[in-house]
Structures are given as C-alpha cells and as structure tokens.
Design an enzyme around this catalytic site. Structure first.
Site, PDB file in Angstrom:
ATOM      1  N   ASP A  68       0.827  -1.215   0.000  1.00 35.39           N
ATOM      2  CA  ASP A  68       0.000   0.000   0.000  1.00 35.39           C
ATOM      3  C   ASP A  68       0.858   1.261   0.000  1.00 35.39           C
ATOM      4  OD1 ASP A  68       0.916  -0.377   2.606  1.00 35.39           O
ATOM      5  OD2 ASP A  68      -1.053  -0.836   3.431  1.00 35.39           O
ATOM      6  N   ASN A 137      -7.909  -2.788  14.312  1.00 33.55           N
ATOM      7  CA  ASN A 137      -9.295  -3.021  13.900  1.00 33.55           C
ATOM      8  C   ASN A 137      -9.396  -4.171  12.892  1.00 33.55           C
ATOM      9  OD1 ASN A 137      -8.274  -1.957  11.553  1.00 33.55           O
ATOM     10  ND2 ASN A 137      -9.707  -0.251  11.403  1.00 33.55           N
ATOM     11  N   HIS A 139      -7.631  -4.528  10.077  1.00 36.17           N
ATOM     12  CA  HIS A 139      -7.342  -4.247   8.663  1.00 36.17           C
ATOM     13  C   HIS A 139      -6.076  -4.970   8.212  1.00 36.17           C
ATOM     14  CE1 HIS A 139      -4.902  -0.376   9.774  1.00 36.17           C
ATOM     15  NE2 HIS A 139      -4.072  -1.377   9.603  1.00 36.17           N
TER      16      HIS A 139
HETATM   17  P1  PGA Z   1       2.127  -2.131  12.633  1.00 34.66           P
HETATM   18  O1  PGA Z   1       0.931  -1.886  11.624  1.00 34.66           O
HETATM   19  O2  PGA Z   1       2.959  -3.228  12.048  1.00 34.66           O
HETATM   20  O3  PGA Z   1       2.869  -0.827  12.667  1.00 34.66           O
HETATM   21  O4  PGA Z   1       1.519  -2.501  13.946  1.00 34.66           O
HETATM   22  C1  PGA Z   1       0.224  -2.980  11.136  1.00 34.66           C
HETATM   23  C2  PGA Z   1      -0.919  -2.529  10.258  1.00 34.66           C
HETATM   24  O5  PGA Z   1      -1.533  -1.488  10.544  1.00 34.66           O
HETATM   25  O6  PGA Z   1      -1.234  -3.236   9.285  1.00 34.66           O
END
Ligand code: PGA
Length: 250
Positions: A68, A137, A139
């Site tokens: 992304d 959440n 995602h």
């Molecule tokens: P993080 O983010 O690895 O910084 O915890 C994960 C995500 O939001 O997909």
C-alpha cells in the site's frame, strides 16, 4: 485455510519468517514477494538482509510489490511507503529500485479500483509470498472493515483509528493522509502464500476476530481464512485471546 504458529516473542517469530523468505529466495531466485510496511515486519527484513549478505545470495532477479501507499504524501517524505520500503527492503537487500513496485494513484484520486497494479503483479507471474501485518481493527493493508473480500487494488479511506495509530510516524494525526491506495483483499487472496505477523497484546482482539469467527467483511483479517495457504506468526501476547482448542485444529 490459516495455520498458526505461536513463538515466545517477536525475535523468534521474525527469525522464522526471515528463514522462510530466505529459503524461497534460494530456491526461486526470481521470486515475487509482497512486502508490508509498519513496525511489525521490520525485524524480519533486517534478519533476511543479514542472511542474504552473509551468504552472498543473488538478488538481481527478485521482484517486490508493496502492499500500500498513502495518497497525497510526497514520495520523498520519510513516512511515504516509497521511502519506508526503500529504507527497510531495497537498500538493506541491495536490490535495484526498478525491482521494487509501490502502488500509485494521483493526489486527486477518488475512491475506487486501481487496476494497473494487479495487472503488473499478474505480468510478473503473481506473488509467491505476501507479507502482512494487521491493524488493531483487523485491517490488512489498508483494507478497512467493510472492504469486499473480492476487492482489487483500490483507493480507500482510512478509519480514524488507523490514522490515530499511524500518527506516531507523523507530527500530528492531521498529517496522516486520509486516503491510501492498497492491494485489495482479492489481490491478497491471489498470492500463492500469505504470511501474517502480529506481535503484542494490542493485536490480540484482531487476531481472535480473524481466526475464531467466520469470515466476514467487517473483519478484514478473517478474509484470510479463504486463502489457500496462509500462516500467522504470532507472539504469545497477540495469540492470547485465541482459544487453544482452535489452535490445535489449525
Ligand atoms: P504495525 O501496523 O505493524 O505498525 O503494527 C500494522 C498494520 O496497521 O497493518
């Protein structure tokens, strides 16, 4: 189907993921690897780069596809995913930037499909291994709750929780772009293998909802139950809310 591997901590889990990636690269020098950003995969990337360097592995034919990217954030901003992937993957592994793809959409892009990226992935032969983190959440990529499971790469809107969580990389939450282009869950489900990593108790609810409940679009991580070959590498804290009976089945 999702397999689950619980390791005592992030260090052990990252070492296993780095080994899986290393084995793939040795076996298939032109492998196509989907790379995630965020804090979670950083140690695995570091350990992989160490192994690749130590064993003088040829990386010239590998291809990487980022999961992304924010919209309306300059690519040279230190927190753009162009910059993050360059810093954590491209430079440490010593691959040429032309081997690394990050999805793009114009600053004024509207929400909706971005088809060229899926076409590029297909033209490269499809993704051999897709790395993933997960948001609090649930995602995956920037596929927020409610995203259809068959979505292709698309422009989507970040939830307030995601912008708040990612504000630690910026000076304020207002600076976190509200829109992003992300591989869709449909794109992710086409990868030949998916590896999700989650560490720490902040991820425990998202992991429980991804594994212990039927797949539903309000729980994006649960869409991975529809993947033909998916493995979750968890530390004990992230796995704490998953029933041990369920883990045995997996
Ligand atoms: P993080 O983010 O690895 O910084 O915890 C994960 C995500 O939001 O997909």
């Amino acid at each position: 189907m999702v397999k689950v591997k619980i390791l005592p901590d992030k260090e052990n889990a990252s070492a296993e993921v780095a080994q899986e990636l290393y084995d793939l690269i040795v076996e298939k020098p032109d492998a196509v690897i989907g790379v995630a950003t965020g804090s979670t995969p950083e140690l695995a990337y570091e350990l992989l780069a160490e192994k690749v360097k130590a064993n003088n592995i040829d990386v010239s034919q590998l291809q990487f596809f980022a999961l992304d990217e924010y919209i309306n954030l300059p690519w040279d901003h230190p927190e753009s995913y162009h910059s993050v992937i360059n810093r954590t993957v491209t430079v440490p592994l010593g691959v040429d930037p032309s081997q690394v793809h990050v999805p793009e959409a114009p600053d004024d892009a509207a929400e909706g499909p971005v088809r060229y990226y899926d076409e590029q992935i297909e033209a490269a032969g499809g993704i051999d291994v897709q790395l993933l983190g997960i948001g609090r959440n649930g995602h995956i990529g920037f596929n927020e709750p409610g995203t259809p499971f068959d979505a292709p790469t698309h422009v989507g809107r970040l939830t307030d929780m995601t912008r708040q969580d990612n504000s630690r990389f910026f000076d304020s939450v207002e600076e976190v772009p509200p829109l992003a282009v992300t591989q869709g869950i449909g794109t992710i489900l086409k990868s030949r293998k998916a590896i999700l990593m989650a560490f720490g108790d902040a991820k425990a609810d998202a992991i429980r909802d991804s594994l212990a409940q039927p797949p539903a679009e309000e729980r994006p991580g649960s869409g991975l139950q529809l993947h033909s070959d998916c493995i979750f590498y968890l530390d004990e804290a992230a796995a704490a809310k998953v029933d041990s009976e369920l883990l045995k089945v997996n």
